[in-house]
Design a protein around this motif. Sequence first.
Motif, short mmCIF file in Angstrom:
data_model
loop_
_atom_site.label_atom_id
_atom_site.label_comp_id
_atom_site.label_asym_id
_atom_site.label_seq_id
_atom_site.Cartn_x
_atom_site.Cartn_y
_atom_site.Cartn_z
N THR A 185 25.06 39.31 42.06
CA THR A 185 24.13 39.56 40.92
C THR A 185 23.96 38.22 39.95
OG1 THR A 185 25.80 40.28 39.14
CG2 THR A 185 24.33 41.55 41.00
N ASP A 186 24.95 37.73 39.55
CA ASP A 186 24.67 36.07 38.13
C ASP A 186 23.40 34.92 39.07
OD1 ASP A 186 26.41 35.44 39.86
OD2 ASP A 186 27.97 35.60 38.30
N GLN A 187 23.38 35.12 40.52
CA GLN A 187 22.60 34.13 41.64
C GLN A 187 21.17 34.95 41.64
OE1 GLN A 187 25.44 32.01 44.70
NE2 GLN A 187 27.08 32.90 42.87
N ILE A 188 21.02 35.70 41.43
CA ILE A 188 20.20 36.19 41.64
C ILE A 188 18.49 35.91 40.55
CG2 ILE A 188 18.01 37.81 42.46
CD1 ILE A 188 20.81 39.56 43.18
N GLY A 189 17.64 35.14 41.07
CA GLY A 189 16.55 34.42 40.27
C GLY A 189 15.51 35.03 39.74
N VAL A 190 14.89 36.29 39.14
CA VAL A 190 13.24 36.68 39.47
C VAL A 190 12.33 35.75 39.18
CG1 VAL A 190 12.29 38.30 38.95
CG2 VAL A 190 14.41 39.10 39.15
N GLY A 191 11.85 35.65 39.49
CA GLY A 191 10.33 34.13 39.74
C GLY A 191 9.06 34.42 38.47
N VAL A 192 9.12 34.12 37.81
CA VAL A 192 8.73 34.52 36.45
C VAL A 192 6.92 35.40 36.39
CG1 VAL A 192 9.33 31.87 35.27
CG2 VAL A 192 7.00 32.08 36.35
N THR A 193 6.25 35.04 37.51
CA THR A 193 4.91 35.20 37.53
C THR A 193 5.30 37.20 38.01
OG1 THR A 193 5.11 35.25 40.00
CG2 THR A 193 3.73 33.98 38.80
N ASP A 194 6.85 37.54 37.84
CA ASP A 194 7.09 39.14 38.12
C ASP A 194 6.19 39.77 37.14
OD1 ASP A 194 8.85 41.17 39.29
OD2 ASP A 194 8.99 41.41 37.40
N LEU A 195 5.77 41.31 37.61
CA LEU A 195 5.05 41.92 36.41
C LEU A 195 6.21 42.76 35.64
CD1 LEU A 195 2.29 43.07 38.44
CD2 LEU A 195 1.92 41.34 36.18
#
Lengths: 283, 283
Positions: free
Chosen positions: B14-24
């Motif tokens: 989980t600490d390697q998951i990155g959510v992109g900055v255009t996520d609503l």
Amino acid sequence: MTYYGYFNGIIQPTDQIGVGVTDLGLLRGFGLFDYFLTYNGKPFQWDWYWERFRHSAEKMTLTLPLSREETYAILLDLLRRSGQPGPVRRSGGTADVAFRLVMTGGYSPDSISIVKPNLLILSEPIHPVPAEQYEHGIRVILDEYVRPMPEVKTTDYRHVMLLSGKIREAGAQDVLYHLHGELSELSRSNLFLVKGNRLITPSRHILRGITRRTVMDLARPDFQIDERPVLLSDLYDADEAFTTSSNKKVLPIVRIGDLPVGNGHVGPVARELLDRFRSFTNS
Amino acid sequence: MTYYGYFNGIIQPTDQIGVGVTDLGLLRGFGLFDYFLTYNGKPFQWDWYWERFRHSAEKMTLTLPLSREETYAILLDLLRRSGQPGPVRRSGGTADVAFRLVMTGGYSPDSISIVKPNLLILSEPIHPVPAEQYEHGIRVILDEYVRPMPEVKTTDYRHVMLLSGKIREAGAQDVLYHLHGELSELSRSNLFLVKGNRLITPSRHILRGITRRTVMDLARPDFQIDERPVLLSDLYDADEAFTTSSNKKVLPIVRIGDLPVGNGHVGPVARELLDRFRSFTNS
């Protein structure tokens, strides 16, 4: 074209930035932002936007990790990296961009407690409003609602996003909020009514728009400005209506709910104020 | 210990998951979630949690990208990877975890339009409620509020997060919402009052808790259950109060606002129902 962003100390292309999954903006909707454009390679009304962002952060009990000057230096860096030679400035200048500042409650050890905010500074392409909307005006539907903490630019847009189907079905482009007979604002922009030589704009339950303030300043020499509670009934004898925001500038509204505004066409005051706004930003 | 998560088709720590900055979820607070524990290596009341998550997604106009069966298979995979030999099952079994499903409006080309949701399935460490809170009960403050769309588990927790200072200053652990004289729920759990042989629990303006439902089932043979609007005035002659949630199980409330509940001590009914709940989850 590549746009760059800053996230907690690192600058990289925005599509490579990853926010971790314990971020409280993501998990708990705890976030605030601001949004503004550059004109001629300079962030427009930066002092006012910074002050509003600072105020939003304070109301959300978050401490800004950067000073005004540090943030401004990052904006210029992002602008330089994201820029490309554009039609606006042919002599080797940079194209204009939109900037989005986003601050959240940060990474949380227990999914709810705030430890240290996360700050994103993103450069983005500008999405201009289609020219035909300026020419023919937009339509809005009415909705009984007032944003919680309207004076703070939180990330809370669930309400309007759930209305998107209804807006589309009505052939409208946005929603105008009202509550207890009083009008407040559109989903992401402010409202003005025109009656003769007067501009009337709601004084409460609104986000204090920077474009709203700029347009009032530009109008003041020739118009009387009434900042006051605006009632639904004020719509009936309005000659014109328009909305203001960073991206919309001065955008005419020709229909509200089931009724045309004035004669249902774009009026001379909205046109005049859009001209003044464009001249101001060009200079 | 490493916990694993699933994000749009990929399983990784989980600490390697990155959510992109255009996520609503991040930009517009447009998200929903659910949260549940495993007991003895099995997701507890999975059918009910899945049904609630599905219902939340529907109310938020989002289409689930995975079926119930596909999601369950991912849960088991994450549990296996995240597990380590723990005290609960000494004979080579896995330790129990918490699961969090988070779904957002997904990546947006214009920061507002929904194209395709993002789905996160995260395994997390369980944060047990401290034993002294079961022994001595918790205190809550009253607050005039009702969650928007209370029946949907949205990510909107700004309100209680902004109250955290007030809760702490009052020496309390949580908040109990009421509006127009009617009690609804705590910030993340349901409310029960005990009067003699009756359990009284609000019937509206609440999230329909799975632990609430489980506790009602466990109590039904010996208690009369009144699911109805519960008034502030119902507090005055209550013998006991308690709150239920996945993580809190059955947690006694001994003080609400300025007043003790009953005699101000943990009562026999809350103890009995906690025992029943623990026996049920152990078997």
